[in-house]
Write a protein that holds these residues in place. Structure first.
Motif, PDB file in Angstrom:
ATOM      1  N   SER A 143      -6.826  -5.084  -4.592  1.00  0.00           N
ATOM      2  CA  SER A 143      -7.115  -3.747  -4.491  1.00  0.00           C
ATOM      3  C   SER A 143      -8.152  -3.630  -3.467  1.00  0.00           C
ATOM      4  O   SER A 143      -8.215  -2.718  -2.487  1.00  0.00           O
ATOM      5  N   GLN A 166      -7.002   4.623  -4.733  1.00  0.00           N
ATOM      6  CA  GLN A 166      -7.628   5.089  -3.557  1.00  0.00           C
ATOM      7  C   GLN A 166      -7.380   6.615  -3.357  1.00  0.00           C
ATOM      8  O   GLN A 166      -6.305   7.075  -2.883  1.00  0.00           O
ATOM      9  N   ASN A 177       1.273  -3.837   5.572  1.00  0.00           N
ATOM     10  CA  ASN A 177       0.926  -2.788   4.751  1.00  0.00           C
ATOM     11  C   ASN A 177       0.905  -3.299   3.514  1.00  0.00           C
ATOM     12  O   ASN A 177       0.997  -2.746   2.429  1.00  0.00           O
ATOM     13  N   LEU A 185      -6.809  -4.305  -0.093  1.00  0.00           N
ATOM     14  CA  LEU A 185      -5.960  -3.133   0.340  1.00  0.00           C
ATOM     15  C   LEU A 185      -6.758  -1.845   0.770  1.00  0.00           C
ATOM     16  O   LEU A 185      -6.601  -1.195   1.936  1.00  0.00           O
ATOM     17  N   PHE A 186      -7.763  -1.503  -0.072  1.00  0.00           N
ATOM     18  CA  PHE A 186      -8.249  -0.337  -0.061  1.00  0.00           C
ATOM     19  C   PHE A 186      -9.639  -0.506   0.699  1.00  0.00           C
ATOM     20  O   PHE A 186     -10.324   0.558   1.293  1.00  0.00           O
ATOM     21  N   ASN A 196       0.859  -1.301   0.006  1.00  0.00           N
ATOM     22  CA  ASN A 196       0.150  -0.101  -0.189  1.00  0.00           C
ATOM     23  C   ASN A 196       0.805   1.348  -0.045  1.00  0.00           C
ATOM     24  O   ASN A 196       0.966   2.255   0.916  1.00  0.00           O
ATOM     25  N   ASP A 227      -1.556   4.208  -5.785  1.00  0.00           N
ATOM     26  CA  ASP A 227      -1.513   3.815  -4.413  1.00  0.00           C
ATOM     27  C   ASP A 227      -1.124   2.517  -3.935  1.00  0.00           C
ATOM     28  O   ASP A 227      -1.407   2.164  -2.929  1.00  0.00           O
ATOM     29  N   PHE A 228      -0.350   1.852  -4.912  1.00  0.00           N
ATOM     30  CA  PHE A 228       0.219   0.828  -4.501  1.00  0.00           C
ATOM     31  C   PHE A 228       1.342   0.401  -5.524  1.00  0.00           C
ATOM     32  O   PHE A 228       1.480   0.862  -6.432  1.00  0.00           O
TER      33      PHE A 228
END
Length: 478
Positions: free
Chosen positions: A421, A351, A232, A424-425, A78, A129-130
């Motif tokens: 995704s 994100q 993370n 993570l988000f 992330n 974002d990643f």
């Protein structure tokens, strides 16, 4: 490792969902016709999804599928362009390269050799974002791949010489893909720098050469320690494997890696845009002018955001899209117009603030204002009246078709990307199976309302590319 324009072509197809219609048979002549009924929705997606977390905070997603004897392993961290350190533009991308330069048990480039000698393919990329790393391998090598990914998560073992080498590789990539190529940063790299005001959303994320030169070995090791901990990250395993065995291997290789304190997230919010922004950039290598328009989109998972996904299909995606019909087939300004929500991925794998962008290279006899007038006229059609049932159904069917094309690939990477995704988000990879239902809530009226609110000049940035030599730094981004 990444090649953004190639990744864009593959990832853009991930905008998705909808329902398909079925033709109803005519009744026999002797029978009265039945009453009209609504077209039944297509069957919902049913991607197998097992989600859990290790004690160190590592998210894990398993998706079992024995149709092809392959396993896909992906590790998403992330951390992306958006929050890389100030005065270190391009550092997130540079660090992606460093992850292949050696770890505790694997020397320089040995990770790549390990995958390839086992008949697999691999890559990595850096997005807003990643940063992700993935391998597609014969399923009997799954344990080896999990061990290798854990080895580089647990500790890098790199040298100043490796950093110098990869810094040169990244700088050469910037030169080849952007500086020395016509339309090299257009529009995927250029537009965010003009459309956004928050530095985190607006800086040159591919990297200024002076910032890349300033990167030190201490920077690299601190970056790994800060952002590359298990708490993370998410590990996704999809394909031909036994879930119980995979869980045991993941526990064995990843559970011993200690979680790390995560830094406070910077404010990446974007102030509302209240007036149209126009900018021009000279491209000394471009043979023809180019034009891009970008609009800020609604926040993820809001009804308006879902509606914007359908608007994207109506206006921009495919040969039947309204902008292609108007700008290519009717006016002949260009041979293609392309873009979408999130030019470095798709409408799901980010994100934070995002743009919907449409771009084209056009003949010099057509002015920017002439083309913009036709773009605005096309948008007004969506704003002034609800789209027809036929257009609406076709847009949803296109989305669903594209979705299945990507999810059904042998590599399963499109599916893995969504699972990672959403983990993570949203802490919910199971969202993948609810996409159809989410998009079926969109109505023609909501599409009209969303277009009226967001597809307006005051929410728009217009960027033109002028062919010819730059003078006095005119071509530099703000």
């Amino acid at each position: 490792m990444s090649r953004y324009q190639h990744l864009l072509a593959a990832a853009a197809a991930l905008a998705v969902a909808g329902c398909a219609g079925q033709k109803v048979s005519e009744p026999a002549a002797a029978s009265p016709p039945p009453a009209a009924t609504a077209t039944p929705p297509a069957p919902a997606l049913n991607v197998p999804t097992e989600y859990y977390k290790l004690g160190n905070g590592l998210r894990v997603v398993l998706s079992e599928d024995h149709s092809v004897p392959l396993a896909t392993v992906a590790v998403y961290y992330n951390i992306g362009f958006r929050i890389e350190p100030r005065d270190r533009t391009g550092f997130a991308h540079l660090f992606e390269h460093m992850m292949f330069q050696g770890s505790t048990n694997l020397g320089k480039m040995e990770f790549i050799k390990l995958v390839q000698t086992n008949g697999g393919v691999l890559n990595g990329s850096t997005r807003f974002d990643f940063t992700n790393y993935f391998e597609v391998v014969p399923s009997n090598t799954l344990e080896t791949m999990l061990w290798a990914e854990a080895d580089r998560m647990g500790g890098l073992n790199i040298t100043q010489a490796n950093l110098d080498n990869q810094n040169g590789v990244v700088q050469n990539e910037v030169k080849v893909n952007v500086l020395n190529r016509p339309y090299g940063g257009f529009p995927w790299l250029d537009v965010p720098q003009y459309a956004n005001r928050n530095w985190y959303n607006a800086h040159n994320f591919y990297g200024d050469l002076k910032d890349l030169d300033a990167a030190t070995l201490k920077d690299v090791l601190a970056f790994h320690e800060t952002y590359y901990g298990p708490n993370n990250a998410v590990v996704v395993v999809a394909g031909d494997f036994d879930p119980a065995q995979a869980r045991a291997w993941i526990e064995k290789y990843f559970a011993g890696i200690k979680g790390r304190p995560l830094p406070a997230q910077p404010d990446i919010s974007e102030p509302p845009q209240t007036e149209e922004r126009r900018a021009s950039k000279v491209d000394a290598l471009a043979p023809r002018p180019a034009l891009a328009v970008a609009y800020h989109v609604p926040e993820r998972w809001t009804p308006e955001w879902l509606a914007f996904g359908v608007i994207d299909q109506l206006l921009l995606q495919g040969e039947d899209s309204a902008l292609t019909r108007k700008l290519v087939k009717e006016r002949g300004y260009t041979d293609s117009v392309s873009g979408g929500i999130n030019l470095l991925g798709n409408m799901f794998n980010y994100q934070g603030p995002m743009l919907w962008t449409a771009g084209l290279v056009h003949d010099s006899e057509h002015s920017t204002d002439q083309i913009l007038a036709d773009i605005d006229a096309t948008i007004r059609q969506v704003q002034e009246q609800p789209v027809s049932a036929a257009e609406f159904d076709r847009a949803l069917t296109k989305m669903r078709s594209q979705f299945y094309n990507v999810i059904g690939s042998a590599s399963r990477f499109g599916m893995v990307d969504l699972l990672a995704s959403f983990a993570l988000f949203d802490d919910d990879p199971g969202r993948i199976n609810g996409l159809d239902a989410q998009f079926r809530k969109v109505t023609p009226e909501l599409i009209q309302q969303t277009a009226r609110k967001y597809l307006v000049p005051s929410n728009r940035t217009v960027l033109t590319i002028e062919p010819g030599k730059a003078e006095g730094g005119k071509g530099a981004a703000p």
